[in-house]
Write a protein that holds these residues in place. Sequence first.
Motif, PDB file in Angstrom:
ATOM      1  N   VAL A  35      -7.633 -32.720 -11.977  1.00 55.65           N
ATOM      2  CA  VAL A  35      -8.947 -32.744 -11.195  1.00 55.65           C
ATOM      3  C   VAL A  35      -8.711 -32.087  -9.786  1.00 55.65           C
ATOM      4  N   ILE A  36      -9.205 -31.167  -9.509  1.00 53.36           N
ATOM      5  CA  ILE A  36      -8.977 -30.325  -8.206  1.00 53.36           C
ATOM      6  C   ILE A  36     -10.207 -30.606  -7.210  1.00 53.36           C
ATOM      7  N   LEU A  37      -9.907 -31.347  -6.096  1.00 53.14           N
ATOM      8  CA  LEU A  37     -10.927 -31.656  -5.264  1.00 53.14           C
ATOM      9  C   LEU A  37     -10.651 -30.901  -3.961  1.00 53.14           C
ATOM     10  N   ALA A  38     -11.881 -30.096  -3.528  1.00 56.23           N
ATOM     11  CA  ALA A  38     -11.787 -29.561  -2.295  1.00 56.23           C
ATOM     12  C   ALA A  38     -12.590 -30.467  -1.151  1.00 56.23           C
ATOM     13  N   GLY A  39     -12.454 -29.970   0.030  1.00 60.53           N
ATOM     14  CA  GLY A  39     -12.846 -30.759   1.164  1.00 60.53           C
ATOM     15  C   GLY A  39     -14.459 -31.002   0.900  1.00 60.53           C
ATOM     16  N   GLY A  40     -14.482 -32.372   1.086  1.00 61.89           N
ATOM     17  CA  GLY A  40     -16.070 -32.542   1.392  1.00 61.89           C
ATOM     18  C   GLY A  40     -16.638 -32.742   0.016  1.00 61.89           C
ATOM     19  N   GLN A  41     -16.060 -32.482  -1.193  1.00 62.03           N
ATOM     20  CA  GLN A  41     -16.277 -32.533  -2.743  1.00 62.03           C
ATOM     21  C   GLN A  41     -16.481 -33.747  -3.209  1.00 62.03           C
ATOM     22  N   ALA A  42     -17.349 -34.062  -3.650  1.00 61.72           N
ATOM     23  CA  ALA A  42     -17.552 -35.288  -4.777  1.00 61.72           C
ATOM     24  C   ALA A  42     -17.710 -35.207  -6.109  1.00 61.72           C
ATOM     25  N   GLU A  88      -8.524 -29.356  10.174  1.00 60.77           N
ATOM     26  CA  GLU A  88      -9.149 -30.732   9.635  1.00 60.77           C
ATOM     27  C   GLU A  88      -9.839 -30.377   8.251  1.00 60.77           C
ATOM     28  N   THR A  89     -10.093 -31.492   7.419  1.00 59.08           N
ATOM     29  CA  THR A  89     -10.893 -31.394   6.343  1.00 59.08           C
ATOM     30  C   THR A  89     -11.606 -32.486   6.061  1.00 59.08           C
ATOM     31  N   LYS A  90     -12.629 -32.236   5.467  1.00 54.61           N
ATOM     32  CA  LYS A  90     -13.749 -33.265   5.215  1.00 54.61           C
ATOM     33  C   LYS A  90     -13.030 -33.952   3.874  1.00 54.61           C
ATOM     34  N   PRO A  91     -13.132 -35.421   3.727  1.00 53.10           N
ATOM     35  CA  PRO A  91     -12.614 -36.148   2.747  1.00 53.10           C
ATOM     36  C   PRO A  91     -13.390 -36.009   1.391  1.00 53.10           C
ATOM     37  N   ALA A  92     -12.498 -35.938   0.321  1.00 60.90           N
ATOM     38  CA  ALA A  92     -13.328 -35.858  -0.872  1.00 60.90           C
ATOM     39  C   ALA A  92     -13.094 -37.219  -1.493  1.00 60.90           C
ATOM     40  N   SER A  93     -14.218 -37.235  -2.810  1.00 59.99           N
ATOM     41  CA  SER A  93     -14.115 -38.446  -3.371  1.00 59.99           C
ATOM     42  C   SER A  93     -14.318 -38.271  -4.754  1.00 59.99           C
ATOM     43  N   ILE A  94     -14.109 -39.177  -5.387  1.00 58.54           N
ATOM     44  CA  ILE A  94     -14.090 -39.052  -7.233  1.00 58.54           C
ATOM     45  C   ILE A  94     -14.508 -40.525  -7.537  1.00 58.54           C
ATOM     46  N   SER A  95     -15.383 -40.483  -8.752  1.00 54.27           N
ATOM     47  CA  SER A  95     -16.033 -41.903  -9.075  1.00 54.27           C
ATOM     48  C   SER A  95     -16.380 -41.559 -10.563  1.00 54.27           C
ATOM     49  N   GLY A  96     -16.766 -42.636 -11.150  1.00 57.39           N
ATOM     50  CA  GLY A  96     -17.141 -42.499 -12.754  1.00 57.39           C
ATOM     51  C   GLY A  96     -17.356 -43.867 -13.167  1.00 57.39           C
ATOM     52  N   HIS A  97     -17.383 -44.163 -14.304  1.00 60.50           N
ATOM     53  CA  HIS A  97     -17.967 -45.496 -15.019  1.00 60.50           C
ATOM     54  C   HIS A  97     -16.657 -45.564 -16.219  1.00 60.50           C
ATOM     55  N   TYR A 103     -19.190 -49.081 -12.593  1.00 59.77           N
ATOM     56  CA  TYR A 103     -18.882 -48.134 -11.496  1.00 59.77           C
ATOM     57  C   TYR A 103     -17.666 -48.421 -10.553  1.00 59.77           C
ATOM     58  N   TYR A 104     -16.786 -46.970 -10.594  1.00 60.89           N
ATOM     59  CA  TYR A 104     -15.786 -47.127  -9.653  1.00 60.89           C
ATOM     60  C   TYR A 104     -15.780 -45.819  -8.712  1.00 60.89           C
ATOM     61  N   GLU A 105     -15.206 -45.860  -7.660  1.00 58.76           N
ATOM     62  CA  GLU A 105     -15.279 -44.916  -6.728  1.00 58.76           C
ATOM     63  C   GLU A 105     -13.872 -44.807  -5.936  1.00 58.76           C
ATOM     64  N   PHE A 106     -13.351 -43.799  -5.635  1.00 63.26           N
ATOM     65  CA  PHE A 106     -12.135 -43.752  -4.651  1.00 63.26           C
ATOM     66  C   PHE A 106     -12.786 -42.528  -3.612  1.00 63.26           C
ATOM     67  N   THR A 107     -12.719 -43.305  -2.414  1.00 61.39           N
ATOM     68  CA  THR A 107     -13.254 -42.266  -1.155  1.00 61.39           C
ATOM     69  C   THR A 107     -12.344 -42.174  -0.283  1.00 61.39           C
ATOM     70  N   GLY A 108     -12.637 -41.070   0.604  1.00 57.91           N
ATOM     71  CA  GLY A 108     -11.546 -40.986   1.885  1.00 57.91           C
ATOM     72  C   GLY A 108     -10.576 -40.000   1.370  1.00 57.91           C
ATOM     73  N   ILE A 138       2.435 -38.411  -8.820  1.00 56.33           N
ATOM     74  CA  ILE A 138       3.499 -38.845  -8.081  1.00 56.33           C
ATOM     75  C   ILE A 138       3.064 -40.071  -7.257  1.00 56.33           C
ATOM     76  N   GLY A 139       4.219 -40.747  -6.914  1.00 57.77           N
ATOM     77  CA  GLY A 139       3.751 -41.988  -6.262  1.00 57.77           C
ATOM     78  C   GLY A 139       3.261 -43.225  -7.061  1.00 57.77           C
ATOM     79  N   ILE A 140       2.799 -44.377  -6.656  1.00 56.89           N
ATOM     80  CA  ILE A 140       2.489 -45.519  -7.187  1.00 56.89           C
ATOM     81  C   ILE A 140       0.994 -45.808  -7.528  1.00 56.89           C
ATOM     82  N   GLY A 141       0.247 -44.616  -7.063  1.00 56.90           N
ATOM     83  CA  GLY A 141      -1.217 -44.742  -7.121  1.00 56.90           C
ATOM     84  C   GLY A 141      -1.755 -45.578  -6.276  1.00 56.90           C
ATOM     85  N   THR A 142      -3.224 -45.535  -6.421  1.00 54.67           N
ATOM     86  CA  THR A 142      -4.334 -46.387  -5.749  1.00 54.67           C
ATOM     87  C   THR A 142      -5.200 -46.964  -6.942  1.00 54.67           C
ATOM     88  N   THR A 143      -5.278 -48.153  -6.781  1.00 50.78           N
ATOM     89  CA  THR A 143      -5.912 -48.789  -7.910  1.00 50.78           C
ATOM     90  C   THR A 143      -7.259 -49.473  -7.353  1.00 50.78           C
TER      91      THR A 143
END
Length: 592
Positions: A432-439, A331-340, A387-392, A374-379
């Motif tokens: 951008v490399i995100l580890a488990g639980g990293q914001a 298992e891993t904790k979800p990561a997130s990324i945010s900005g403006h 402010y924007y944020e992608f979580t989980g 890869i893929g169509i991405g999430t918008t």
Amino acid sequence: IEARHLLSVSPLPIQIGAVYFEDSSPSDQVGDLFEITFNGGAPGTQLTELRIDTDKLGDGLSLGDVFFHTAPGGPGVYEYFPFDILDSDGIGSVTAQVENGGTLLVFAFEGFDAGEKLTFSIDVDEMGLFTANAVAEGAELEGSVLSAVFKAPHYSVAAGEAVFFDKFDAALADSGLDLPDDDFDPPSPFMPEGASPGPVYTAGAIFALQQEPLPITLSGTVFEDFNIDNQRQTGEPGIAGVHLTLYVLDGETYISTGMTATTDAAGNYEFTGLLPGTYRVVETQPSGYLSVGATAGTVAGATRGVVLGTDVLGEVALLGGEDSVRNDFAETKPASISGHVYHDANNNGRMEPGESSIADAQVTLFVQSGGMSIGIGTTTVTDANGYYEFTGLMPGRFSLVETQPDGYLDGLDAAGSAGGTAHNPGDMIDGVILAGGQAGINYDFGELLPASIGGRVFADMNGNGAFDAGEPLLTNVTIFLLDESGRRIDSMQTDANGKYLFSGLNPGVYGVEEMQPPAYLDSGERVGTAGGKIAANDKIRGANLGSGVAGLSYDFWEIVPAEISGYVFQDGPAIVLKEGDPPPNIPALRDG
């Protein structure tokens, strides 16, 4: 655990039997016969030990006991016959121990499988009150004890015993063993010539044993997988309190065993007391984690089972005595990324106090693999604060792409706390490399408002260097836009109001240059609201146009050329003088 919860196909019971035949010859002319065989049992079941104990009361050789007469001397009478194997086809080895005059015959076997038969002869005499009897009939062997020990892979040692009876047909019929009946029918090919088979001379001991499988366990660990490689490394902690459910295959369907387990403080779980069968383990997804994957466990170092999903392991076929270990769930904790997204008024690539946010700007998150998105991405879109944020997010490598908002020009973008590369220009931040639980925070996209520069061209009729009402506005005058180096990069002509405006400009340093209109004389030019300097006649440079800055009043004025005129004429008739005459008084002669 109730028995009905665990399904297992039990092996057929072991049926073991021995039949004795006394040849009844009056002087022990041949040895007495024994036939021993078994059937049933788990695969690989073998008879390893067997004992025939004729000490019926356990008090030593006494009246009514029979004994083995295998050598000269001792309590036996007439002839003796030692132990002799007559048939052991298929049996690996047979070792027998018996003492002359003794009451115990002990066997050790190797490779004695179900369906194989041992036939041997040995002289059996009966102990009388004063002397032995050379003939020991079935009724006289009755009460002796047959004991046997069986071994099979994955099962506990099975052992049991039974008493020899003179009459044994019913037990024999129930067992299905290939042994002669009470009448010694079918007769043995090893029966002595002239022997008279019949129920008087036979005895049999027959009994059944049910094997018990060795204990089975199934265990594993639920752990936090920091590097999401689905393998537990040193330092990756177990997750406590995770629930797991065990299912068993019933026909073609898995049904619940009724067994559940909960991981301990170290993330370990174990199911014990299992019966042979094929199992499935289902993990209940722990709150606050994302599934990385599962790893099929091992039995004695070899993989056993398959991964059916990130939370399911199945087809774990286990036999008695096997321990399936390392059935692990990562298992891993979800990561997130945010900005403006914001208006970078000073165009320095940093969001600073006072700089306004941009709402409803669209940002798309992509997963990267091999350096490619890869893929169509999430918008998502920015809120009222830009402010924007992608979580989980499942940990990994990501890129962000901004859709250029209407009314703005691309500014400087900046990678945030988890690193990465901002591509300027380009509206993209990748790597951008995100580890488990990293914001990852402050992944900001700076935008610029377009700049402009403009002014007018007019005829300065009173020469005061300022436009006054009524002064002519010059149309179709060509104005050039200059870059910071003074190079012409665009041009336009003044409109009907003598005005020009270069708009939609990227912030920067600009200049303007007028092409001198014909029919006018050069007069002057003015540096407008964004500063700069007059570089030459009709040329202004160094206007610093910041984001959203409108440089106004970069004006050029011209002079309308003045006129002067008159006549040249002959004033009156010609005055003719003769040679030598003095000049006349011209003013007196002409009126001009």
